[in-house]
Design an enzyme around this catalytic site. Sequence first.
Site: not given
Ligand code: RIB
Ligand code: CA
Length: 307
Positions: A10, A15, A39, A124, A163-164, A236-237
């Site tokens: 996303d 990402d 996102n 991701t 979040f994901n 993160h990703d």
């Molecule tokens: O919490 C972080 C995740 O949420 C990452 O993948 C960021 O790109 C968002 O998608």
């Molecule tokens: Ca992401």
Amino acid sequence: MPTPIVLDCDPGHDDAIALLLALASPELELLGVTTTYGNQTVDKTTANALRVLELVGRTDVPVARGAPEPLVRPLVVAAHVHGESGLDGPSLPPPSIEPIATPALDWVAGAVAASTEPVTLVPTGPLTNVARYLDAHGTAGIERIVLMGGAIAEGNMTPAAEFNIWADPEAAQIVFDSELDVTMIGLDVTHKAVTGPDVQRRLREAGSIGVFVAELIEYFTVYHRQTYGWEGAPIHDAVAVAHVLRPGLVETKLRNVEVERVSELSLGRTVVDVWRRTDRVPNAHVGVDLDANAFFDLLVERIHDLG
Ligand code: RIB
Ligand code: CA
């Protein structure tokens, strides 16, 4: 023999960096990209995936549009982190190419069937595409899932949830119930991958794509400076992609993970049985530590290779 992967993403700043790392790594064969809301809306995340591929001259990589919303919950996007476009910060023209006409799930099914090796899925973003794929096509031809999401400790969308996973907890539970080899690269690990001035400098010195990545991080840092007081952003990703191409960077423990899908207070929390207090069956390799220096060395080296 490179590992065939599908990046379900996303974009989103991190990402986009994960996509660049995958493209730059000969250990991986990026079969294609599927996009999801998260996102930003799926239209915007799809456009952003295309923009990044165009930037590095990889319009040969197919992009298939995926889920526009969660399985059952309302759509929520993270514009407060990634901006109105989902990739705010660097100036990047709108894409001049289109996604393929094949919907994401159908394209993944075809790619898996055509692959001579089992395929690794690297989600991701929210797990809606992956859950729907597993429901429709099962696990045949899937080697494993290495996902960015969840957390043993605190969340980042709510105090309890990352979040994901929070975006589609029902989808996440389907993935953890799949009996596939699942690896969870959560915030406990990715919050160790926070860039600092030295990484930013090295990226800027790594070429034009390095400058682009540094500009992505500069924008991504705004939210993290306001929220955590950090002078940097967690990539993160890219940690999920790095784990596939360089085993050993991330230390994992095989534990049970369940997703809270009822409580309003902790909706979307990944409840990780770290100390095996229950008889719940371990169902995921959960990230618990990261060699951050080695991760950043790898990232800078591969971004440099993109020119
Ligand atoms: O919490 C972080 C995740 O949420 C990452 O993948 C960021 O790109 C968002 O998608
Ligand atoms: Ca992401």
